[in-house]
Motif scaffolding. Structure first.
Motif, PDB file in Angstrom:
ATOM      1  N   PRO A 201     -59.486  32.536 111.691  1.00 38.93           N
ATOM      2  CA  PRO A 201     -58.393  32.465 112.672  1.00 38.93           C
ATOM      3  C   PRO A 201     -58.297  31.108 113.368  1.00 38.93           C
ATOM      4  O   PRO A 201     -57.227  30.731 113.847  1.00 38.93           O
ATOM      5  N   TRP A 202     -59.373  30.363 113.395  1.00 44.42           N
ATOM      6  CA  TRP A 202     -59.375  29.056 114.036  1.00 44.42           C
ATOM      7  C   TRP A 202     -58.463  28.065 113.313  1.00 44.42           C
ATOM      8  O   TRP A 202     -57.952  27.130 113.932  1.00 44.42           O
ATOM      9  N   VAL A 203     -58.230  28.267 112.007  1.00 42.69           N
ATOM     10  CA  VAL A 203     -57.380  27.342 111.256  1.00 42.69           C
ATOM     11  C   VAL A 203     -55.972  27.321 111.858  1.00 42.69           C
ATOM     12  O   VAL A 203     -55.408  26.253 112.085  1.00 42.69           O
ATOM     13  N   TYR A 204     -55.418  28.479 112.142  1.00 43.19           N
ATOM     14  CA  TYR A 204     -54.084  28.536 112.742  1.00 43.19           C
ATOM     15  C   TYR A 204     -54.075  27.830 114.094  1.00 43.19           C
ATOM     16  O   TYR A 204     -53.156  27.059 114.392  1.00 43.19           O
ATOM     17  N   ARG A 205     -55.088  28.080 114.905  1.00 42.20           N
ATOM     18  CA  ARG A 205     -55.147  27.446 116.231  1.00 42.20           C
ATOM     19  C   ARG A 205     -55.186  25.922 116.105  1.00 42.20           C
ATOM     20  O   ARG A 205     -54.529  25.208 116.873  1.00 42.20           O
TER      21      ARG A 205
ATOM     22  N   ARG B 297     -58.472  19.117 106.835  1.00 44.66           N
ATOM     23  CA  ARG B 297     -59.602  18.894 105.916  1.00 44.66           C
ATOM     24  C   ARG B 297     -60.408  17.659 106.331  1.00 44.66           C
ATOM     25  O   ARG B 297     -61.632  17.644 106.220  1.00 44.66           O
ATOM     26  N   TRP B 298     -59.728  16.633 106.781  1.00 50.70           N
ATOM     27  CA  TRP B 298     -60.396  15.403 107.193  1.00 50.70           C
ATOM     28  C   TRP B 298     -61.272  15.648 108.423  1.00 50.70           C
ATOM     29  O   TRP B 298     -62.384  15.165 108.512  1.00 50.70           O
ATOM     30  N   ARG B 299     -60.761  16.422 109.364  1.00 51.50           N
ATOM     31  CA  ARG B 299     -61.492  16.698 110.610  1.00 51.50           C
ATOM     32  C   ARG B 299     -62.620  17.703 110.421  1.00 51.50           C
ATOM     33  O   ARG B 299     -63.595  17.684 111.157  1.00 51.50           O
ATOM     34  N   HIS B 300     -62.476  18.623 109.477  1.00 46.91           N
ATOM     35  CA  HIS B 300     -63.445  19.695 109.270  1.00 46.91           C
ATOM     36  C   HIS B 300     -63.825  19.793 107.798  1.00 46.91           C
ATOM     37  O   HIS B 300     -63.582  20.815 107.162  1.00 46.91           O
ATOM     38  N   PRO B 301     -64.428  18.755 107.229  1.00 41.70           N
ATOM     39  CA  PRO B 301     -64.665  18.750 105.785  1.00 41.70           C
ATOM     40  C   PRO B 301     -65.586  19.864 105.289  1.00 41.70           C
ATOM     41  O   PRO B 301     -65.518  20.239 104.130  1.00 41.70           O
ATOM     42  N   HIS B 302     -66.422  20.415 106.140  1.00 44.41           N
ATOM     43  CA  HIS B 302     -67.325  21.475 105.689  1.00 44.41           C
ATOM     44  C   HIS B 302     -66.903  22.846 106.188  1.00 44.41           C
ATOM     45  O   HIS B 302     -67.541  23.836 105.861  1.00 44.41           O
TER      46      HIS B 302
ATOM     47  N   VAL C 238     -63.572  24.300 105.998  1.00 39.36           N
ATOM     48  CA  VAL C 238     -62.314  24.874 105.524  1.00 39.36           C
ATOM     49  C   VAL C 238     -62.385  25.269 104.050  1.00 39.36           C
ATOM     50  O   VAL C 238     -61.407  25.189 103.334  1.00 39.36           O
ATOM     51  N   LYS C 239     -63.534  25.720 103.636  1.00 35.92           N
ATOM     52  CA  LYS C 239     -63.658  26.179 102.257  1.00 35.92           C
ATOM     53  C   LYS C 239     -62.670  27.322 102.023  1.00 35.92           C
ATOM     54  O   LYS C 239     -62.595  28.259 102.805  1.00 35.92           O
ATOM     55  N   GLY C 240     -61.893  27.207 100.982  1.00 32.99           N
ATOM     56  CA  GLY C 240     -60.907  28.237 100.676  1.00 32.99           C
ATOM     57  C   GLY C 240     -59.520  27.934 101.188  1.00 32.99           C
ATOM     58  O   GLY C 240     -58.589  28.682 100.916  1.00 32.99           O
ATOM     59  N   LEU C 241     -59.348  26.845 101.945  1.00 34.25           N
ATOM     60  CA  LEU C 241     -58.019  26.475 102.427  1.00 34.25           C
ATOM     61  C   LEU C 241     -57.207  25.985 101.230  1.00 34.25           C
ATOM     62  O   LEU C 241     -57.447  24.918 100.699  1.00 34.25           O
TER      63      LEU C 241
END
Length: 107
Positions: A35-39, A66-71, A73-76
């Protein structure tokens, strides 16, 4: 000699098409688990607008994420960009002139 095929090899058989999850099904599962991805996408849109952007591209937001959270967002999957765009617009209709969406071909 007959051609070699990979039929019957373990792990290569796909379920029948009507049993495979749709992109929407996959998106809903991903969104529920992350859910954090949407936020973060909301925050990125707000940052871009505050910086004077007239248009915001979802693919660019995904790459920023992806740049900010490279580890984290697996599955994005890029297939989710349109679905996140529609969700953003449903919850923030004032962004309709900023985020472009096209007609859906499939559910």
């Amino acid at each position: 000699m007959p051609p070699t095929t990979q039929d019957g090899l373990p792990g290569l058989a796909l379920p029948p098409h009507d049993l495979r999850p749709t992109i929407t099904d996959q998106f809903q599962a991903f969104d529920a688990q992350h859910p954090w991805v949407y936020r973060v996408l909301v925050q990125l849109v707000e940052q871009r607008l505050a910086g004077g952007a007239q248009r915001v591209g979802m693919k660019a937001l995904f790459e920023a994420l992806r740049w900010r959270h490279p580890h984290g967002v697996k599955g994005l999957n890029n297939n989710y960009t349109a679905l996140y765009a529609r969700r953003l617009l449903a919850e923030h209709p004032q962004w309709a002139s900023v985020i472009e969406v096209r007609r859906r071909r499939a559910l």
